[in-house]
Design an enzyme around this catalytic site. Structure first.
Site, PDB file in Angstrom:
ATOM      1  CG  ASP A  18     -35.046 148.928 -18.078  1.00  0.00           C
ATOM      2  OD1 ASP A  18     -35.032 147.732 -18.440  1.00  0.00           O
ATOM      3  OD2 ASP A  18     -35.785 149.358 -17.176  1.00  0.00           O
ATOM      4  CD  GLU A  19     -28.289 149.749 -17.800  1.00  0.00           C
ATOM      5  OE1 GLU A  19     -28.834 148.748 -18.320  1.00  0.00           O
ATOM      6  OE2 GLU A  19     -27.913 149.787 -16.619  1.00  0.00           O
ATOM      7  CE  LYS A  21     -29.156 144.919 -19.221  1.00  0.00           C
ATOM      8  NZ  LYS A  21     -29.860 146.155 -18.772  1.00  0.00           N
ATOM      9  N   GLY A  45     -36.132 142.732 -19.387  1.00  0.00           N
ATOM     10  CA  GLY A  45     -36.921 142.975 -20.591  1.00  0.00           C
ATOM     11  C   GLY A  45     -36.012 143.690 -21.563  1.00  0.00           C
ATOM     12  CG  HIS A  46     -32.690 142.447 -22.405  1.00  0.00           C
ATOM     13  ND1 HIS A  46     -31.627 141.602 -22.292  1.00  0.00           N
ATOM     14  CD2 HIS A  46     -32.855 143.018 -21.179  1.00  0.00           C
ATOM     15  CE1 HIS A  46     -31.158 141.657 -21.038  1.00  0.00           C
ATOM     16  NE2 HIS A  46     -31.900 142.497 -20.354  1.00  0.00           N
ATOM     17  CB  THR A 135     -40.096 142.561 -12.177  1.00  0.00           C
ATOM     18  OG1 THR A 135     -39.490 141.340 -11.726  1.00  0.00           O
ATOM     19  CG2 THR A 135     -39.020 143.578 -12.520  1.00  0.00           C
ATOM     20  CD  GLN A 225     -31.869 141.311 -13.938  1.00  0.00           C
ATOM     21  OE1 GLN A 225     -31.096 140.368 -13.921  1.00  0.00           O
ATOM     22  NE2 GLN A 225     -32.985 141.264 -14.622  1.00  0.00           N
ATOM     23  NE  ARG A 304     -42.327 148.224 -12.082  1.00  0.00           N
ATOM     24  CZ  ARG A 304     -41.466 147.806 -11.174  1.00  0.00           C
ATOM     25  NH1 ARG A 304     -41.599 148.154  -9.913  1.00  0.00           N
ATOM     26  NH2 ARG A 304     -40.457 147.025 -11.516  1.00  0.00           N
ATOM     27  NE  ARG A 306     -37.567 151.350 -18.584  1.00  0.00           N
ATOM     28  CZ  ARG A 306     -37.348 151.059 -19.866  1.00  0.00           C
ATOM     29  NH1 ARG A 306     -36.949 151.986 -20.719  1.00  0.00           N
ATOM     30  NH2 ARG A 306     -37.512 149.831 -20.302  1.00  0.00           N
ATOM     31  CE  LYS A 332     -34.069 155.269 -24.742  1.00  0.00           C
ATOM     32  NZ  LYS A 332     -35.125 154.603 -23.969  1.00  0.00           N
TER      33      LYS A 332
END
Ligand code: GDP
Ligand code: IMO
Ligand code: MG
Length: 405
Positions: A18-19, A21, A45-46, A135, A225, A304, A306, A332
């Protein structure tokens, strides 16, 4: 600078996923000819924002909104067919038909509904030893079947319906015996047949396809991932079940490492993790909650919350070493705008860097960043030893600084 990324470039997560990508992949896709996902499945999830509109991709590469670009779903993937059909349908409704440009590996594995059930059973059985917090997308059980050599592959959808049924029942039988679960063929088989109808012609030998293009067309690999979730090098057992590093991605696509021309490591300006497992720089209490709210840190796949923490340069160096990052994308940065000072763990101790307390939202020019924000970026660059080529200043496609070095 984007041109210097060469003909085979990979975007790889350097933390616990979740960076961001998806966003950099979407931005770079304009400059590439073929867009490839390598491994993982709908655990990914992108999220991207284009003209204010949100799109979330679980299986298709995040660049797929760019028209006409061929899309590869590689051999290392595990594909949940109803999720793929849903993504295709959503795009169709938006006027984009991706089917004619799909190249789905015949060696990719199929995630069946019962794999999701097994995910739940295994998580419950191991809960005494501490759950993983998966997940629940059936990822581990599908890769386990692959390793047991009892999996169903995309190429199997080329068989006739009777044969698929026999094949499915044979495999499901293993699952029923091993995990004491029930299997509902009335749900599973129509899903397989629907996918066969729509996708059979798109299932192919993607290794040959990519090798024909190698060196001639520009190929962009979107990692899923991230490094610290890698089955070999991550925080085992709190990892996913696939190779998530760049070498894992090349293995998953059948591409030789010597052909790789660049590798972009994606790291948040802080850090997050979903699910269980160690997280040295985790922030508890109000400050962590504030960061979660400012960053909108809720999972794109499961919703969920983080877990949030500060940047860990030690881990970033580890990820750079493993993947050989040629560039970093720090994402971010804008989420830290309000922080008076920013703790960073440098592998030995915590260093407090001064915050800038000024908005960086939407900035596209590095020199427009407040001086202290530039110092923060340069600190990361110096400590990690990897040039920061891209800096995210908001979720939108335009909200990115591309540095010229
Ligand atoms: P991925 O799994 O690595 O593609 O990342 P996700 O899409 O799961 O999570 C990243 C989230 O941060 C998404 O909601 C993005 O829209 C958002 N995002 C990405 N880059 C930036 C950025 O530079 N600033 C802000 N504020 N949000 C960003
Ligand atoms: P993207 O591509 C964040 C985590 C899960 C869990 C562990 C194992 O969006 O960055 P799994 O379902 O794979 O068996 O779960 O891995 N995980 C992710 N966390 N982003 C992801 O993907 C993830 N994919 C898996 O939360 O801790
Ligand atoms: Mg994600």
């Amino acid at each position: 600078m984007i041109n210097s990324l060469g003909t085979l470039s990979a975007v790889i997560g350097s933390q616990w996923g979740d960076e961001g990508k998806g966003k950099i992949t979407d931005i770079l896709s304009e400059h590439f000819d073929i867009l490839a996902r390598a491994s993982g499945g709908a655990n990914a999830g992108h999220t991207i924002f284009v003209n204010g509109e949100k799109h979330v991709f679980h299986l298709l590469p995040s660049g797929c909104l760019h028209p006409d670009k061929p899309i590869v779903l590689g051999s290392g993937m595990v594909i949940h067919l109803p999720t793929l059909l849903d993504e295709i349908k959503t795009l169709r409704e938006a006027g984009i038909d991706v089917v004619p440009r799909l190249h789905i590996s015949e060696a990719a594995h199929v995630v069946l509904e019962y794999h999701k059930k097994i995910d739940g059973v295994v998580e419950e059985r191991r809960s005494g030893a501490g759950g993983i917090g998966t997940t629940m997308r059936g990822i581990g059980p599908t890769y386990a079947d692959k390793a047991h050599r009892i999996g169903m592959r995309m190429g199997d959808l080329k068989k006739d319906e009777g044969e698929i049924k026999k094949y499915f029942e044979h495999h499901a039988n293993f699952a029923v015996k091993m995990y004491d679960i029930s299997v509902n063929s009335e749900i599973e088989l129509p899903q397989l047949f629907d996918a066969k109808k729509l996708l059979e012609k798109r299932i192919t030998n993607t290794v040959s396809y990519l090798h024909k293009a190698l060196g001639k067309k520009r190929i962009l690999i979107e990692g899923a991932q991230a490094t610290l979730l890698d089955i070999d090098h991550g925080t085992y057992p709190h990892v996913t079940s696939s190779g998530t590093t760049v070498t894992g991605a090349l293995q998953a696509l059948g591409l030789p490492p010597k052909e790789l021309t660049s590798c972009i490591g994606v790291a948040k300006a802080y850090c997050t993790r979903v699910g269980a497992g160690p997280f040295l720089t985790e922030i508890s209490g109000k400050r962590g909650d504030e960061l979660r709210e400012r960053g909108g840190e809720y999972g794109a796949t499961t919703g969920r919350p983080r877990r949030c923490g500060w940047l860990d340069i030690g881990e970033l160096k580890f990820a750079s070493r493993i993947n050989g990052f040629t560039h970093l994308n720090i994402t971010k940065l804008d989420v830290l705008d309000a922080e008076p000072s920013i703790p960073v763990y440098n592998g030995n101790d915590v260093t407090e860097l001064p915050g800038w307390q000024e908005s960086t939202v939407g900035k596209t020019d590095y020199l427009q960043l407040p001086e202290k924000a530039q110092e923060y970026v340069e600190y990361i660059e110096k400590e990690s030893g990897v040039p920061v080529g891209f800096i995210g200043t908001g979720p939108g496609r335009e909200e990115m600084i591309v540095r010229s070095n």
